[in-house]
Design an enzyme around this catalytic site. Structure first.
Site, PDB file in Angstrom:
ATOM      1  CB  CYS B  95      52.603   4.906  -3.350  1.00 53.56           C
ATOM      2  SG  CYS B  95      54.147   4.632  -4.237  1.00 53.56           S
ATOM      3  NE  ARG B 129      62.424   2.434  -6.892  1.00 54.27           N
ATOM      4  CZ  ARG B 129      61.169   2.134  -6.515  1.00 54.27           C
ATOM      5  NH1 ARG B 129      60.664   2.629  -5.430  1.00 54.27           N
ATOM      6  NH2 ARG B 129      60.428   1.332  -7.239  1.00 54.27           N
ATOM      7  CG  HIS B 197      55.158   5.983   1.429  1.00 58.24           C
ATOM      8  ND1 HIS B 197      54.092   5.141   1.219  1.00 58.24           N
ATOM      9  CD2 HIS B 197      55.866   5.976   0.279  1.00 58.24           C
ATOM     10  CE1 HIS B 197      54.172   4.634  -0.003  1.00 58.24           C
ATOM     11  NE2 HIS B 197      55.230   5.125  -0.605  1.00 58.24           N
TER      12      HIS B 197
END
Lengths: 461, 250
Positions: B95, B129, B197
């Site tokens: 990220c 997002r 993640h």
């Protein structure tokens, strides 16, 4: 003059609440949503006639609310509250509506409202609470809020639009303490005395190591847990504020309760807290500070803390065949770490079960499990008979335990919660406990199961 | 006796979303094979020595913390990282760390933030997002169940790769690098970047072992292959998700 829209909203809302109760559903977001659709300004219309106390923050809202509820009861103050986790804007609206007659007149003077941090930002300016208790800020449900600082700023924004609101906040939490910066609101801070804290930090990572004002690294004179402690910034001087209510001694931290000494401006007293765990000492301090702002007698605080009923999933203990079932809700790394710390002292032949879901209310990103210190649990795994994992992410939880160092032979997957309860209870030694650690929606399922089996109180009472 | 040094850059600042699970995965998988392993934490003001690290890890961070490291990354440290990557040190970046290796980050209100400019990619801040469970196909990881890697993404940055970088895999579920070209992650030499993640490596041990093998091969010319471990827990986790999300390999 009767406002039809307002009355209709109240009527429909209360009908929905009633209907859902009959149907046995504990969920309470629908009534509020419908009410707001009918009358979008319902909260601001109804709120001014009430004295409203709000509680927000990451961990401890429900427990603190239960303590405060008991305080109000013991002080003879009639109130209504939004129990059972209905702490979003919809649940808050429904609670306000339920506290009014159909014509919109208040049925009771006082409202005690638990508010999720994002809901607080929206609702505080509308309902202008008299006092708000801010428990703490930790990373939580990252997928819902994105970032800790935007959550913090949201609460601050809510407060800035309600300048007469009294703020009760946690001095040991640098994020919490920063909330009042630049605001004109009156502030009452609570915390542990640094002499009660630790000289070294715990292993968990800090959510806020850097000064929120100038980005330098904080220096700690003493540590509490997570990023809490006696912090100060060597560059700009921002540091732990003075506390009105302080815990200056912890006499006993047991498996069912704690005993602490509390000092205020004017007095010193000893209180037994009816629920164990260091983090619950903070919740008790929040409630004691609230009592200070109301001018309640210390005897009232002592009585309330010793006798209040904690909510389901907040350390509630169920007796069953000479063994105990303890249900403890887990929501985020810091809270989870505190629970694991608490369990360390148990050598009575207990079993631990982790029930991990990833629905919206649990947080859809389970990455946070990798920030929980299961390695601590692994270092005393011989104390426990077995480890079970369940829930939608049972397999991920098993992987987490494996990498934490728990022996593979001690890890059992069981998706069926009924089976899990049965098998796990068989494994628990007499005198031992079954620790059930669920995320939120898993807790709801568990609650239904346990209610059937052990005849517990209805969830929403 | 094999030995690997892992370097964790900015563990106190870039540690969002449980990414330290990746370090744990690498460490355990070495321990379980009798490979000596050490982890060194390097943060603001610390010197990074490219010769000391076999594997470097950079996680993701909040905007606030990422701002703090900008100053620390100018000059010697940046050159040290460049040297490391160009000499094939294994990097895993997640990220924010992934974005950092690229040339720049263009925010949604058109502010340009210079990044390390070591790898051929850049990132643009999007309005939406990109959040959710992420699955991507990595045919270069035959030991992964059906070659599928599963994680979770949460980013508003949209990363685009240039010619000198290759994507890690094809998106099967979720958005990936930018939600448009169906690609997830990037690789340049032995530097890997991804938005996943989860955390990534624990549940996807094939990827972890691939990184360990790369690092060992680079350091020990005689190294052939890692011993196999029992990954039934991990396989169960990925399989459960493949079923639940109905992910189909392409």
């Amino acid at each position: 003059m009767i406002n039809l829209r307002k009355s209709l909203a109240i009527l429909v809302c209360r009908m929905f609440v009633w209907a859902m109760r009959i149907l046995g559903s504990g969920g309470t977001s629908l009534p509020g949503k419908v009410a707001l659709k009918i009358c979008p300004t319902l909260p601001e219309m109804l709120a001014p006639q009430f004295r409203i106390y709000m509680i927000t923050g990451t961990n401890g809202k429900t427990t603190t609310a239960r303590m405060v509820a008991r305080l109000l009861e013991d002080a003879g103050i009639a109130y209504m509250t939004n129990k059972s986790g209905a702490n979003l804007a919809s649940g808050i609206t429904a609670t306000i509506a339920s506290a009014c007659t159909l014509s919109g007149m208040r049925k009771v003077d006082t409202l005690l409202l638990e508010a999720d941090e994002a809901a607080f930002r929206v609702m505080a300016p509308k309902i202008k609470p008299h006092t708000v208790l801010v428990t703490n800020f930790f990373r939580d449900q990252l997928d819902r809020y994105g970032e800790l600082y935007s959550t913090l700023n949201g609460v601050k924004e809510g407060l800035s639009k309600s300048p007469n609101t009294i703020i009760v906040l946690n001095a040991d939490d640098s994020l919490c303490a920063s909330i009042s910066t630049g605001l004109s609101n009156q502030v009452f801070a609570f915390g542990l005395s640094p002499q009660v804290m630790q000289p070294a930090p715990d292993a968990g990572s800090s959510d806020a190591a850097f000064c929120i004002r100038c980005s330098s690294r904080y220096v700690y004179n003493a540590y509490s847990y997570g990023h809490l402690g006696d912090f100060s910034c060597p560059s700009c001087g921002f540091s732990r504020p003075e506390t009105i209510v302080t815990c200056d001694r912890i006499m006993m931290e047991g498996s069912a309760s704690s005993t602490i000494s509390i000092t205020t401006d004017t007095a010193k007293y000893v209180a037994n807290i009816n629920i164990p765990g260091r983090y619950n000492i903070y919740n008790a301090l929040a409630a004691a500070t609230f009592a200070e702002t109301l001018g309640l007698a210390h005897e009232t605080v002592i009585k309330a803390l010793a006798n209040f009923e904690c909510g389901f999933g907040r350390m509630e203990s169920i007796e069953a065949d000479g063994k105990e079932i303890k249900v403890i809700l887990v929501k985020n790394p810091t809270g989870f770490n505190q629970v694991l710390q608490f369990m360390r002292t148990d050598t009575s032949g207990s079993v631990v079960a982790f029930l991990i879901n990833d629905l919206l209310a649990d947080g859809t990103d389970i990455s946070w499990l990798w920030d929980v210190d299961f390695e601590l649990l692994a270092s005393n795994q011989q104390q426990f008979k077995r480890f079970y994992t369940s829930g939608l992410r049972a397999e991920d939880m098993a992987v987490r335990l494996k990498y934490a160092g728990i022996y593979k032979d001690s890890i059992f997957l069981e998706h069926d919660m009924k089976e899990l309860l049965m098998k796990a209870m068989q494994q628990v030694d007499r005198g031992g406990s079954l620790y059930l650690l669920p995320t939120y929606t898993a807790m709801l399922t568990l609650r239904k199961l346990l209610k059937k089996q052990y005849k517990l109180r209805a969830f929403w009472k | 006796m094999y030995q690997l040094s892992i370097c964790h850059l900015y563990p106190d600042l870039m540690n969002l979303y449980g990414d330290k699970g990746n370090i744990l995965s690498l460490v355990r998988r070495c321990e379980w094979r009798g490979i000596e392993v050490s982890v060194k934490n390097i943060s603001i003001g610390d010197v990074f020595d490219p010769n000391e690290a076999d594997i470097v890890f950079i996680g993701g961070g909040q905007d606030y913390e990422q701002g703090i490291i900008q100053d620390d990354l100018s000059g010697a440290k940046r050159e040290a990282i460049r040297t490391a990557i160009e000499s094939d040190v294994v990097f895993l970046t997640i990220c924010g760390g992934y974005q950092l290796l690229g040339s720049h980050y263009q925010t949604h209100d058109n502010k340009r933030i210079e990044c390390l400019n070591i790898c051929d990619w850049y990132t643009e801040g999007g309005k939406k997002r990109l959040i959710g469970n992420l699955a991507f196909q990595c045919n270069w990881l035959p030991n992964a169940p059906q070659g599928i890697i599963i994680g979770f993404e949460n980013h508003s940055g949209q990363t685009k790769l240039g010619e000198k970088a290759t994507p890690l895999g094809r998106v099967l579920k979720g958005f990936g690098n930018n939600g448009r070209d169906n690609q997830e992650g990037a690789r340049y030499r032995n530097a890997f970047g991804t938005y996943s993640h989860g955390s990534l490596l624990p549940k996807n041990p094939a990827f972890a072992d691939y990184l360990l093998s790369l690092a060992l091969k680079r350091k020990y010319p005689e190294f052939v292959a890692l011993t196999k471990l029992d990954d039934s827990f991990e396989t169960a986790a990925v399989s459960a998700l493949i079923d639940r999300f109905q992910v189909k390999r392409t």
